[in-house]
Scaffold this motif. Structure first.
Motif, mmCIF file in Angstrom:
data_model
loop_
_atom_site.group_PDB
_atom_site.id
_atom_site.type_symbol
_atom_site.label_atom_id
_atom_site.label_comp_id
_atom_site.label_asym_id
_atom_site.label_seq_id
_atom_site.Cartn_x
_atom_site.Cartn_y
_atom_site.Cartn_z
ATOM 1 N N GLY A 180 0.659 -5.495 -1.114
ATOM 2 C CA GLY A 180 0.579 -6.208 -2.390
ATOM 3 C C GLY A 180 1.489 -5.596 -3.436
ATOM 4 N N GLN A 181 2.579 -4.986 -2.989
ATOM 5 C CA GLN A 181 3.557 -4.333 -3.875
ATOM 6 C C GLN A 181 2.900 -3.285 -4.769
ATOM 7 N N ARG A 182 1.890 -2.603 -4.241
ATOM 8 C CA ARG A 182 1.278 -1.487 -4.970
ATOM 9 C C ARG A 182 1.318 -0.292 -4.037
ATOM 10 N N ILE A 183 2.453 0.396 -4.055
ATOM 11 C CA ILE A 183 2.695 1.379 -3.006
ATOM 12 C C ILE A 183 3.731 2.427 -3.418
ATOM 13 N N VAL A 184 3.571 3.626 -2.872
ATOM 14 C CA VAL A 184 4.582 4.680 -2.995
ATOM 15 C C VAL A 184 5.271 4.746 -1.637
ATOM 16 N N VAL A 185 6.595 4.572 -1.624
ATOM 17 C CA VAL A 185 7.347 4.595 -0.366
ATOM 18 C C VAL A 185 8.291 5.782 -0.400
ATOM 19 N N GLU A 186 8.222 6.593 0.646
ATOM 20 C CA GLU A 186 8.968 7.855 0.630
ATOM 21 C C GLU A 186 9.964 7.926 1.788
ATOM 22 N N GLY A 187 11.194 8.415 1.502
ATOM 23 C CA GLY A 187 12.204 8.536 2.564
ATOM 24 C C GLY A 187 13.508 9.124 2.066
ATOM 25 N N ARG A 188 14.622 8.544 2.526
ATOM 26 C CA ARG A 188 15.933 9.055 2.142
ATOM 27 C C ARG A 188 16.809 8.001 1.467
#
Ligand code: DC
Length: 224
Positions: free
Chosen positions: A130-138
């Motif tokens: 639902g576009q309520r998110i923390v997305v982690e990467g590079r």
């Protein structure tokens, strides 16, 4: 829960940074405290690496998106309190952290077909949350989610990162520093989606911050 994150209809936070910066644990804890979902995209690259190693797929031409779509069934938890990765009904949460995967993952992460497939899946998971998110990467703020509500680049000095990793893994700090330099160089110099500080990102340098202070700073940034 933080007031600003609870009232916004969408809250997409893109987090990037080098390995050993603590970005995964800081992002996960911050997501939990703000009531947001959490996606560790590095775990997705690790899962695909595990699958390719298992099936002896080591050439980019063997890794056709159509083939991966059909045979690589990936499920990953987006609950910040549950770390779980399943491929073709096999729980590989532990296996993807083992040395074999860690030493091979940069090679697969540099393949454009691998990235194309996983980036699509990452965007689907953001919708699922639902576009309520923390997305982690590079490459999250630069490629995957260039329109994220907030972009944070988490980093620390080479020495601080190596020291932490050495303590965590009970290994020699100098050796960790050497292998860290190799991985940093592979991640920042590859031609597809290299690690960069995305435009408009806030840099969170935690060389002299402890874990709780880093989480506080993270939440302060996204509460702005
Ligand atoms: O964060 P990590 O160490 O679990 O990441 C594993 C590998 O995947 C590492 O070589 C960087 C790569 N990676 C990437 O290229 N793009 C991402 N969005 C996440 C990770």
């Amino acid at each position: 829960m933080d007031a600003s994150s609870s009232t916004r209809p969408h809250m997409v936070v893109a987090v990037d940074g080098p390995s050993g910066s603590g970005k995964s644990s800081i992002s996960k804890k911050s997501a939990e405290q703000m009531g947001l979902s959490f996606l560790d995209t590095g775990a997705m690259y690790r899962a695909l690496t595990w699958f390719c190693l298992k099936n002896e797929l080591d050439h980019e031409d063997q890794i056709q998106p159509k083939l991966i779509k059909e045979y690589f069934d990936l499920w990953i938890s987006i609950d910040p309190t549950v770390e779980k990765v399943v491929v073709n009904n096999e729980d590989i949460t532990r296996e993807i952290r083992e040395d074999l995967v860690t030493t091979n993952v940069s090679k697969y992460a540099a393949m454009s077909k691998v990235r194309e497939f996983l980036v699509k899946k990452q965007r689907e998971l953001v919708e699922l949350a639902g576009q309520r998110i923390v997305v982690e990467g590079r490459d999250i703020g630069s490629v995957v989610l260039p329109n994220a509500d907030f972009k944070i680049y988490i980093t620390a000095s080479d020495e601080a990162r190596a020291k932490r990793r050495a303590v965590q893994t009970n290994s020699d700090e100098k050796l960790v520093l050497e292998s860290q330099k190799i991985r940093d160089s592979l991640d920042t110099n590859r031609s597809v989606s290299p690690l960069i500080i995305p435009e408009n990102a806030v840099v969170l340098d935690n060389s002299s911050l402890d874990f709780d202070q880093s989480v506080d700073r993270f939440i302060q940034i996204v509460s702005a």
